[in-house]
Design a protein around this motif. Structure first.
Motif, PDB file in Angstrom:
ATOM      1  N   THR A 166       0.809  -1.225   0.000  1.00  7.74           N
ATOM      2  CA  THR A 166       0.000   0.000   0.000  1.00  7.74           C
ATOM      3  C   THR A 166       0.837   1.268   0.000  1.00  7.74           C
ATOM      4  O   THR A 166       0.325   2.326  -0.355  1.00  7.74           O
ATOM      5  N   THR A 167       2.106   1.168   0.361  1.00 10.59           N
ATOM      6  CA  THR A 167       2.924   2.390   0.361  1.00 10.59           C
ATOM      7  C   THR A 167       3.888   2.462  -0.810  1.00 10.59           C
ATOM      8  O   THR A 167       4.547   3.472  -0.996  1.00 10.59           O
ATOM      9  N   LYS A 168       3.978   1.388  -1.605  1.00  7.38           N
ATOM     10  CA  LYS A 168       4.938   1.425  -2.717  1.00  7.38           C
ATOM     11  C   LYS A 168       4.413   0.880  -4.032  1.00  7.38           C
ATOM     12  O   LYS A 168       5.040   1.059  -5.060  1.00  7.38           O
ATOM     13  N   GLN A 169       3.283   0.185  -4.009  1.00  7.67           N
ATOM     14  CA  GLN A 169       2.897  -0.536  -5.220  1.00  7.67           C
ATOM     15  C   GLN A 169       1.420  -0.443  -5.576  1.00  7.67           C
ATOM     16  O   GLN A 169       0.948  -1.248  -6.369  1.00  7.67           O
TER      17      GLN A 169
END
Lengths: 640, 640
Positions: free
Chosen positions: A301-304
């Protein structure tokens, strides 16, 4: 906001225990009136019934074997399974004797197809019987079984009919014999995860722990060395190095699941695995799984993850690539993958309400999964780009028809994602006009009524229906975006902040029949900027209102949507209700617009285009391509 | 600027008539020292010599037949042809008896391979002899012949050896018998254009008009109804509707060439066709072709061309898509296609100097074609994206090795693109340290010396060498970007504006031995904005200096190049010379840079990233990926 550390176990309420109207009621009607039957018709047209009908000759290989060593025909059972599951849920809402009779007939065929030992699979009984259990890596056998199990559970709950459930119980009992570390057993697991979460459903409906244990076995074995897929390939005379997907990351089998910290490979597979892991973590209170799951959650959820909750940007592996690689026009972002993210998020809520999961579940549901279905329930998106030059439209069907039944079963079972219950607690994860019944382990019988025009408006009223005064906790999610949310109980204001636990207002008290709660979630239009490491979104901004991502469409704004420039300070937006878009709230904003009309002949020049004031209309992304086809854009230019 | 309407015919000077030093000298040395031999080695490794050696058994099908009905093995003759052509040009510059002997040996093999009737083709003599002339649409037979013809002409001009030339003359004479409207003749043409321009070269070197006529026949027949490809498919038992490329636009055979106004299909094919058409237009003074060509030129350069002169954005058809569709990170922009654009542009100059063509020729040469070759001449780009996240690098070889010999033969023959001559006129299309000889039809013998550090510096000095005073016109291109260009003759200032004809300073006078001209082309750094219809470039700016497109590389600027924001008003740039990049001029600019360091965990948030002042270095795009590998970006964010 403090993280509670109890070992509560929240399980979703049964689909029959929630009735929907309002926003989700309309979508469920579309599935009941169109999609459910459409799915079955298309399965029949594809030849899937003939494939399982032992009274007809085997269809043989209808869809040719592909370079990966199989064919999508191998997953026909899963298409039928998800279709039956959809029909089951649709029957809760809207009895349909004709459709039920068609489903019954298919179930009869499966019963007749089932082998003495319990095995059921259209392909490996009728086309390549000699290949049973020879290539778990590629051949989707347990994946197909899992979808039939989910169908069996749903159909039993919907109709009380046990036939398919008994078929799948026999199959599951047979699997327990086949898989394990004993003499002659296979220490294997499926290349495409699914059976894990399905076995948990089977365990919950039958009360049989042995199915949980088998699910846990599949989870535990995955990625261990010596590697099952390698050994299996050698046994089968295949070169393990010639695996067309190149790496076991494709199926998240590159390392033991508890060691995994990075979300990799095929997106749908990943979501189904993590869903199964989360179920096992809940059922066994297994913190070693939770630790991995929380890291994987953050990684995703924070990178992809697209702002829509779409995941898996690449078509090549139907999955993940590099961190922060989120192309908009070529986004794969398969509908099934966002459906899977909703599955996973809902199961991460199994150990207690936490808006880290609830917020993303809602984001992926509305913006990643729901676009997969047209308003009329008749056409389907497979991939979900965030920008279209006008050529991307919903399909009537797809050569790999996994998405249509997946979004359809999610929509028709949405009630079970809205509410969950622990022994003495009710959690409301999603808002929407509905009525839900709970029988808590502590004896409380609760009927909860939501009156709301959510997500178009932010006011949500609850009425508590009780036969007797009862003690339980009620937890209501306060989305992180809902700055300034307020709550009253029976007209008295409650301080939201002091009751927040992990992003939910937790109200533990003695409740009285007729208690009323009024929650107000401000739906201010808000700009969303991406981390500048997302190269495709630099200089751009997206608009959200409540849980909904908005987009511009050509039908409202003319061509060249990329010429729209949103001002740095968002001006006051005007809203209006669009009758032709399911009553959606559209947003009109004053913008600047680059003017190409006096650009001249050269393609490139030293002066940028002039700008002029203009008005732009934004509509909810999940509703795009439901009107006149044309360009669409989520991330518009941002003034700096 | 007035368009001259004379019927002048400009033909390129022969490669041996120009010697290069300076910028192009270095590149030619790289080819002479590395590429020429490398090409041959790789052809040998691929098995191409065995394929034409009648004393060895046929290699059979080495590269499997693909879904389009053929294999790249069918073009092996073209790879050998372009390699021999490169070797030929390299021998002008740098005698290399060993390499020459290897080329002679290959030519001997071709001579032995040739059939009695004149036919030569490795595949259709040795692998599928029964398939000769059965599928012109797909099988590249005439394409291969064309490349061998070009090789034959070059080799003859380089070495005086006629063997390959005679082989190809016999083949061309045989073609004249095969193709036509007579009894038993084929009214056909090749799916992949090339033979047309090659026949023009053959005609020019032999003085035989019959080869021009055959080229014109192929041009004239293309796209006519009844359609040759359709008739051919039916004759061959193939379903014309099952053409894998779906439309005859793929090979520009969808309508007669004189009716074509839109550049479509496979980019290299298109460029080769238009080159052949332009040659025919020049040789026959055919205005009906010129009309189509001018429309096609505008179509390409104002709607479908990258700022680099790269063309053909899509991998799927190796060609054109929609107007203004120019994705940067996935740009196909095949090296061969830009080489082909240089070919076409140079031939559009056949009817007289015009900077519409000269400017684009230069742009495509430096920025579209030249990136295909590494500084050391050993590795090659096939596709040329304008943005890379760090994974795109030059290949040692390619499964379809068309680009390496294509850029190599262009580099080694670049002299013939710099200068062209008509009966009483010399045109200088490109600048670069060089010496050229001309024997004009009017009797003038001219030696023209260019002293310049172009393209790094804008000052270009010419010395005119004459045996006797001579009357002729000298036309020097003044690029459109060279605002404020100045010129002196023997120290006396010439008013550039009043001498401009179609963007060239045209100096018609009696010249004296030792006359000196000094042209100064200001190389101010200039921003380039794309028409806002190019959605991929909105909010972005590219930098050019003279003819060169610049880019940012990670090795100079660190990661996250998309965080760089160029100010609206370009600040003064500092230049420096990079010894490790062929003496290239780098440009350092004060920019803003978005700072992701304090972004925090969420992928999306309501506040955009902060900005800070920073310095960014830009280097010529054609030199990227010659140092430490990493990210690259041409179109950086533009402040508004």
């Amino acid at each position: 906001m403090t993280k509670s550390k109890t070992n509560r176990q929240f399980r979703p309420v049964g689909v029959p225990d929630v009735s929907l109207s309002g926003f989700w009621g309309k979508w469920q009607d579309a599935v009941c009136n169109s999609t459910a039957e459409t799915l079955l018709d298309r399965c029949v047209e594809a030849g899937m019934l003939r494939a399982i009908d032992v009274d007809q000759p085997s269809p043989g290989i209808v869809i040719p074997i592909q370079p990966w060593g199989g064919t999508t025909q191998m997953f026909w059972d899963s298409d039928l399974g998800k279709s039956i599951e959809t029909i089951a849920y649709s029957l809760y809402r809207q009895p349909n004797p004709k459709l039920e009779a068609r489903a019954d007939a298919i179930i009869d065929l499966y019963e007749k197809l089932q082998d003495e030992d319990g095995y059921v699979n259209a392909w490996f009984q009728r086309v390549q019987p000699e290949r049973r259990w020879t290539n778990l890596r590629d051949h989707h056998e347990l994946y197909c079984a899992g979808h039939l199990m989910e169908a069996a559970v749903a159909y039993y709950q919907a109709t009380g009919k046990r036939k398919l459930l008994d078929v799948m119980i026999r199959f599951a009992d047979y699997m327990i014999k086949v898989f394990g570390h004993g003499e002659g057993q296979l220490p294997g697991y499926c290349g495409h995860e699914e059976v894990e979460l399905a076995l948990v459903k089977l365990a919950r409906v039958t009360g049989e722990k042995k199915y949980l244990d088998l699910a846990k076995f599949f989870v535990d074995e995955r990625g261990r060395e010596p590697h099952f897929f390698t050994d299996e390939a050698i046994r089968d005379g295949r070169d393990p190095a010639s695996f067309i997907q190149k790496t076991y990351e494709y199926g998240q089998a590159h390392q033991p699941v508890r060691d995994q910290r990075k979300v990799v490979g095929h997106a749908v597979r990943a979501m189904y695995l993590y869903s199964g892991m989360a179920d096992i973590a809940t059922e066994y209170n297994d913190d070693t799984l939770t630790e991995a799951l929380e890291a994987l959650w953050d990684d995703l959820t924070t990178k992809q993850m697209y702002v829509t909750g779409g995941i898996g940007p690449a078509a090549s592996n139907e999955g993940f690539t590099d961190y922060f690689d989120l192309p908009n026009d070529t986004a794969y972002a398969e509908t099934c993958a966002s459906v899977g993210l909703v599955f996973w998020a809902s199961r991460m809520l199994g150990r207690g309400p936490d808006r880290r999961y609830g917020d993303i579940m809602e984001q992926a549901l509305y913006n990643g999964a729901l676009p997969g279905l047209s308003i009329d329930g008749k056409t389907f998106f497979y991939d979900n780009p965030l920008e279209s030059s006008g050529k991307h439209h919903r399909w009537v069907w797809h050569h790999c028809p996994c998405c249509p039944p997946n979004i359809a079963r999610l929509v028709t079972s949405i009630g079970s994602y809205m509410y969950a219950a622990a022994d003495d607690e009710i959690a409301v994860h999603l808002y929407g006009e509905s009525k839900a019944s709970f029988s808590l382990a502590n004896g409380s019988e609760v009927e909860l009524t939501q009156n709301t025009n959510y997500p178009w408006e932010g006011s949500v009223e609850f009425k508590v229906g009780l036969k007797a005064r009862s003690n339980f906790a009620l937890s209501l999610r306060v989305p992180e975006w809902a700055i300034g949310a307020t709550l009253t109980i029976n007209g008295e204001k409650v301080d939201v902040g002091s009751h927040l636990v992990d992003g939910y207002v937790r109200l533990e008290r003695e409740w009285t029949d007729g208690d009323r709660l009024a929650l107000d979630l401000p739906l201010a239009l808000r700009p969303q900027y991406a981390n500048p490491k997302v190269r495709q979104d630099v200089g751009r901004v997206a608009l959200m209102r409540g849980p909904l991502v908005y987009c511009a469409e050509e039908v409202d704004n003319g061509k060249d949507l990329n010429a729209i420039v949103l001002p740095r300070q968002l001006p006051a937006a005007q809203t209006s209700v669009l009758g032709d878009l399911n009553g959606a709230v559209a947003v009109d904003v004053e913008v600047m617009r680059e003017d190409a009309s006096d650009w001249g002949t050269p393609l490139y020049r030293s002066e940028p285009a002039k700008r002029a004031s203009a008005k732009a209309r934004f509509v909810p992304y999940h509703l795009w391509d439901n009107r006149e086809p044309g360009e669409m854009l989520v991330w518009v230019q941002a003034d700096k």
